[in-house]
Design an enzyme around this catalytic site. Structure first.
Site: not given
Length: 566
Positions: A249, A282
């Site tokens: 993330d 990400e």
């Protein structure tokens, strides 16, 4: 040697360790047993070996008034403020080796909304039947309370009690593999949640307080102890549980490429060449250098989502501002080169340049999606695209997603035409609950629909149990029709697109109107794939490309999609 967490030794003994450089003395406390003082070394590690059993509860006394769980606890009893639990380490026993990246069709889901690990396992046969090849779990590590959107975890090694036990998680992974499904996990290494993170109380060096992030001081991944913490966490999920890959993330918030490269290198070395292990990023920076077979397989391509959202809905608020000007041209660039922003100035960020050239990368280095947890859950009212676009236009966009060479990701409920929202939810209390509620409402002040205080008052309270319950997936009225639509497209992808993905290269893309794009690729098989998407109301000229592989509407007509493979 493993640095973090309890380790089972011989003769029923366990080694307990805690990095607490801010403390001269730490005591091991065990439920029902005598306390034991731990020995401190020069680097701030406190350690002790003692007899113990799997299932024993323990914690560390770092101050007369403060006992904390193990930050590398493998399980918790009583939540993130409670006791840590000794868990026998176990390695996967099946001979599953995974699947090649080119075969990947990802289905992202929230474990809590699906009924925990056992609830997810019950969904697997249906997902496999429509053509999904991988499920991706939003973060599952321990968080404050019994429900959380997923990104407020504070104990990265411990599966959340509300979802099930470590054994329940292993059973889910075994069930996925039995269905031929890969299973990925979303991990958060850029921050900790606001309730239950005690690291700062005894290991302030875990953070860089001078480097500000939205969650406080930046995580100090440049320190060996901190880097080891996350490396050991990643390897635990892959080696002890048998996950097939990880999604990292918001790595732009980690802001340390050396750490990311070393992490990927260590994972590849530990898992070896015999398993298909897939690593995904990400990264708002659109950094192509991290994307290579020896590092990270692919990046979530937010640029694709954002420009498709503008084309489907006409929304231009906030970050959609960057995609509002000539969106068809931007989509063409995305199909031909991966990223849209490749060093271009971002209007939303005050003209700041973002990204670097990515046209040399294969299409499979990009994960594309029309919806995901962020892009639905970060909406004030959690609306899915099916409420924002006509079914015809949404189906045309879905056909593009599933038949183009980038790796597709679906968000739970898409395949049933679900209209239930996916809202932002937490389980905080008292002042923290108030701060989260009001912060959530302030976040949308920049959107025209929520410019007034009165309008923002209607944004659901994240801490209300009803907000969580409303987010459970409810199949739409046309669920069977949508399932058949997805099943048919994914069968075409499996049979006609996937075999040509190795070695696939784009051969051009251009806009045909302000809402229509024509793109083509030379597949590794030698075939030419041509795609025409028209989300506008005016027909465009159709290329002479032979018999269509798939046709939705009249080729080149309004709200249409066509694909040719020759």
């Amino acid at each position: 040697m493993t640095l973090w967490g309890p380790m089972r030794l011989e003769d029923g003994r366990w080694r307990f360790r805690l990095w607490a450089p801010d403390r001269d003395a730490v005591t091991l406390e065990r439920d029902g047993a005598a306390d034991i003082a731990m020995a401190r070394d020069a680097d701030g590690w406190h350690a002790v070996e003692t007899l113990a059993l799997a299932g024993d509860r323990y914690r560390f006394r770092v101050h007369p008034d403060l006992a904390v769980p193990d930050p590398a606890s493998r399980a918790q009893s009583g939540g993130v403020h409670g006791w840590s639990v000794l868990v026998d380490p176990a390695a996967p026993t099946c001979d599953w080796r995974g699947r090649p990246w080119a075969e990947t069709v990802i289905y992202e889901l929230h474990v809590g909304l699906c009924g925990g690990f056992s609830g997810v396992a019950a969904l697997l046969p249906e997902l496999a039947a429509i053509g999904v090849t991988a499920i991706e779990l939003m973060p599952i590590n321990a968080f404050s309370g019994t429900r959380n959107w997923g990104y407020d975890g504070v104990l990265p090694f411990a599966p959340a009690e509300a979802y099930g036990t470590p054994d329940d998680l292993r059973a889910l992974i075994d069930a996925a593999h039995a269905q031929g499904l890969m299973i990925f996990l979303d991990v958060v290494y850029n921050h900790f949640g606001p309730d239950g993170n005690y690291l700062g109380a005894y290991a302030s060096a875990f953070f860089h307080p001078e480097r500000h992030t939205p969650w406080g001081g930046a995580v100090a991944v440049d320190r060996a102890q901190v880097a080891a913490y996350f490396r050991e966490n990643a390897l635990m999920w892959l080696m002890d549980y048998g996950f097939d890959g990880l999604r990292f993330d918001a790595v732009h918030a980690i802001d340390n490429d050396d750490f990311l490269d070393a992490l990927a290198r260590d994972i590849r070395a530990a898992t070896g060449p015999d398993r298909h292990i897939h690593l995904m990023l990400e990264n708002e920076r659109n950094d192509p250098d991290r994307l290579s077979p020896d590092r990270y397989d692919a990046q979530w391509n937010d640029d694709f989502h954002n420009v498709m959202h503008v084309l489907l809905t006409g929304e231009r608020d906030a970050y959609y501002e960057d995609f509002a000007d000539r969106p068809a041209d931007k989509l063409a660039r995305c199909l031909a080169e991966g990223f849209i922003y490749q060093g271009d100035a971002s209007p939303h960020q005050g003209g700041k340049a973002r990204g670097r050239p990515s046209g040399h990368l294969p299409p499979t280095a990009f994960i594309a999606f029309l919806q995901n947890h962020d892009q639905v859950g970060n909406r004030a009212l959690g609306e899915r695209l099916i409420r924002l676009a006509t079914p015809e236009r949404l189906k045309a966009a879905t056909a593009l997603l599933l038949l183009m060479p980038q790796i597709p990701l679906l968000f739970m409920g898409e395949e049933t035409g679900a209209q239930s929202p996916f809202l932002f939810f937490t389980d905080f209390h008292d002042e923290l609950a108030d701060a989260v509620r009001e912060g959530r409402r302030r976040e949308f002040a920049g959107f025209a629909a929520f410019a007034s205080e009165e309008a923002r008052a209607h944004i659901p309270d994240p801490n209300a149990s009803g907000t969580f319950d409303a987010s459970r997936v409810a199949a739409g009225n046309a669920a069977a029709e949508w399932r058949d639509f997805y099943r048919g497209l994914l069968a075409l992808r499996r049979d006609r697109i996937v075999p040509g993905l190795p070695g696939c290269r784009p051969t051009g893309a251009r806009s045909l109107s302000d809402a229509a794009v024509l793109a083509s690729w030379r597949m590794g098989s030698g075939e030419a794939l041509t795609i025409l998407l028209n989300l506008g109301e005016i027909a465009v000229k159709t290329p002479q490309a032979g018999k269509p592989l798939f046709l939705l509407g009249e080729a080149g007509g309004p709200a249409s999609f066509a694909a040719w493979l020759a």
